[in-house]
Enzyme design. Structure first.
Site, mmCIF file in Angstrom:
data_model
loop_
_atom_site.group_PDB
_atom_site.id
_atom_site.type_symbol
_atom_site.label_atom_id
_atom_site.label_comp_id
_atom_site.label_asym_id
_atom_site.label_seq_id
_atom_site.Cartn_x
_atom_site.Cartn_y
_atom_site.Cartn_z
ATOM 1 N N SER A 111 8.801 -9.567 -4.220
ATOM 2 C CA SER A 111 7.917 -8.531 -3.687
ATOM 3 C C SER A 111 8.767 -7.475 -3.002
ATOM 4 O O SER A 111 9.993 -7.479 -3.116
ATOM 5 C CB SER A 111 6.948 -9.139 -2.655
ATOM 6 N N GLU A 114 4.946 -11.831 5.834
ATOM 7 C CA GLU A 114 3.828 -12.767 5.803
ATOM 8 C C GLU A 114 4.319 -14.213 5.812
ATOM 9 O O GLU A 114 3.757 -15.077 6.503
ATOM 10 C CB GLU A 114 2.965 -12.518 4.565
ATOM 11 N N GLU A 119 4.109 -2.175 8.267
ATOM 12 C CA GLU A 119 2.648 -2.176 8.253
ATOM 13 C C GLU A 119 2.120 -1.253 9.349
ATOM 14 O O GLU A 119 2.600 -1.273 10.483
ATOM 15 C CB GLU A 119 2.107 -3.595 8.450
ATOM 16 N N ASN A 138 4.256 -11.455 -5.775
ATOM 17 C CA ASN A 138 3.207 -10.472 -5.507
ATOM 18 C C ASN A 138 3.085 -9.552 -6.716
ATOM 19 O O ASN A 138 3.867 -8.611 -6.870
ATOM 20 C CB ASN A 138 3.548 -9.661 -4.260
ATOM 21 N N ARG A 144 9.311 8.130 -3.127
ATOM 22 C CA ARG A 144 8.232 8.523 -2.206
ATOM 23 C C ARG A 144 8.756 8.776 -0.801
ATOM 24 O O ARG A 144 8.227 9.601 -0.065
ATOM 25 C CB ARG A 144 7.127 7.470 -2.181
ATOM 26 N N ASP A 197 8.955 -5.687 1.094
ATOM 27 C CA ASP A 197 9.219 -6.275 2.407
ATOM 28 C C ASP A 197 7.983 -6.894 3.057
ATOM 29 O O ASP A 197 8.096 -7.549 4.088
ATOM 30 C CB ASP A 197 9.802 -5.212 3.338
#
Length: 474
Positions: A191, A198, A448, A135, A301, A193
């Site tokens: 990538s 996916e 997500e 990714n 973050r 998680d």
């Protein structure tokens, strides 16, 4: 080819069960003839009166170098302590001159067998075939660079890689739904998680899901959270860096370096899908989703998001229902073309069986975990295991003071937050249902953002396989 023994790894002891494999020769190291023997758990060779023992645990493969003479090259990656950056796997090649190409290839084939847990007299294992999904937009955009580093290690093992970059959201789902699984032994993600999620949903949403889900999942860190990779490396006793993650994948021909993976079937009013990481609601999901605006800060973050969420002091009303992991209800995986049956779950709007238990809110957060680490500095569920057949539910009920909550969030880095049994509930369940009383905040499903509605889940024990050094459930 003249070589020195400077790069050899010298150990004076070997495991008691380290038996001879039957492969031994007199080879040349530097300018000296040395007796070399391949054992079940080590490579041994004598220099003068000293026996050198190289653990097979450090070796990922062997090759032949024809540039000068016929040279057998043993590719080893011992764990070396670095004063500034901590321990790392560092490449240390050992080079022996052989009398012939046939002799060198016999050793290469012997390593292929022994590293795969086989006898040197067994047929030589075919190369493992890995589908690698990169990714390029993950984390700080370092995925391509991370893959180049990892490939330099993985390519030394008996592995063939088919590399493809993802170009849009859910692209990995599409790839894995169409993948010819007969052509691969595993799928590796480069990538954060999101891509492992996916991949698993692509493999599970196929008519041949029962065969497809047998592909081994490997993870390389290239995101801002990397909870799955951190969990793999923690289970494997490895430091968190791309070299160690690549080393684990390179070693995964050995049965000791892959283990079953629990997969959670998820049911919402909108869709059914599969989870391998976590479900969170409350403070944790708010800071995870809302901190996306600070993605440029990397893992920092989450610290900024935590400070904002603690100051806000929001409470979340609802109920958490669960079937304890100790309940004797059978959870055998059965199913047809559409996937395994969620036999422990009633319809989402139906009453729950009498053997389910309930935790009432208000909550500060509900965090339901499939793995022990949910980010690099969040040891959220220290008792979680890849294949114990249970979801680990970490719950803080409110109200709670900001100072107390801040201390718990700091303790989250080491997993010590669960020691505060007055503030933190730690439960294990084979199935659960979360019923928010309002749509306040965020619901995060494997990281997500999802609508804040009722959601329920059943754990399918050991349905998948993860590339990770095996460790038994505690």
């Amino acid at each position: 080819m003249s070589t020195s023994s400077e790069n050899a790894i010298h150990l004076l002891t070997a495991p008691e069960d380290d038996v001879e494999s039957g492969l031994k020769d007199t080879l040349i190291l530097g300018s000296k003839s040395v007796d070399v023997a391949l054992h079940s758990r080590s490579l041994r060779y004598r220099v003068r009166n000293r026996v050198n023992v190289v653990p097979l645990a450090d070796i990922v493969g062997a090759s032949v170098d024809f540039s000068r003479n016929i040279c057998l090259v043993i590719h080893s990656f011992p764990l070396v302590s670095k004063c500034c950056s901590g321990p790392r796997r560092i490449r240390k090649d050992i080079r022996f001159i052989c009398a012939s190409q046939e002799e060198a290839m016999r050793w290469v084939d012997g390593f292929k067998c022994v590293l795969a847990g086989k006898a040197v007299t067994d047929p030589v294992p075919a190369p493992r075939r890995l589908k690698v999904l990169v990714n390029p937009a993950g984390g700080k955009g370092l995925a391509r660079l991370r893959w180049r580093t990892a490939e330099s290690i993985i390519s030394l093992a008996n592995v063939v890689c088919d590399v493809q970059e993802t170009s849009h959201a859910k692209h990995a789902i599409e790839i894995c739904q169409q993948l010819d699984v007969s052509q691969y032994d595993g799928v590796v993600t480069v990538s954060g998680d999101g891509l492992p999620f996916e991949v698993m949903n692509g493999l599970m949403n196929r008519p041949d899901w029962a065969q497809a889900v047998k592909l081994h999942l490997g993870v390389l860190p290239a995101g801002s959270g990397d909870g799955m990779c951190k969990s793999v490396l923690h289970s494997s006793g490895e430091p968190h860096n791309v070299e160690s993650a690549a080393y684990v994948i390179a070693k995964a021909s050995d049965p000791d370096y892959h283990q079953p993976l629990d997969i959670a079937g998820m049911m919402t009013p909108h869709q059914n899908f599969y989870s391998i990481l976590s479900t969170s609601w409350g403070l944790i999901s708010d800071l995870d989703i809302e901190s996306e605006r600070w993605r440029c800060l990397g893992n920092a973050r989450f610290t900024v998001g935590a400070l904002v969420a603690i100051y806000r002091g929001r409470l979340y009303h609802g109920q958490l229902h669960y079937l304890p992991a100790s309940d004797p209800s059978p959870s055998t995986v059965l199913g047809g073309d559409s996937g395994p049956q969620m036999a422990l779950l009633p319809e989402l709007n139906a009453p729950l069986p009498s053997n389910w238990l309930t935790v009432d809110g208000p909550f500060v957060y509900v965090w339901i975990c499939n793995v022990p680490w949910l980010s690099l500095d969040a040891h959220a569920a220290p008792r979680a295991h890849f294949c114990d057949g249970a979801a680990d539910m970490v719950v803080i009920r409110g109200p709670i003071g900001r100072c107390k909550l801040a201390k718990l969030m700091i303790a989250l880095e080491t997993g010590e937050h669960i020691d505060d049994d007055k503030s933190v509930l730690y439960l294990k369940a084979k199935a659960w249902r979360l019923e928010p009383a309002s749509s306040i905040g965020h619901l995060a499903l494997d990281g997500e953002d999802a609508p804040v509605t009722a959601v329920q889940s059943q754990v399918f024990a050991g349905l998948g396989t993860i590339m990770s050094k095996y460790s038994a459930p505690r």
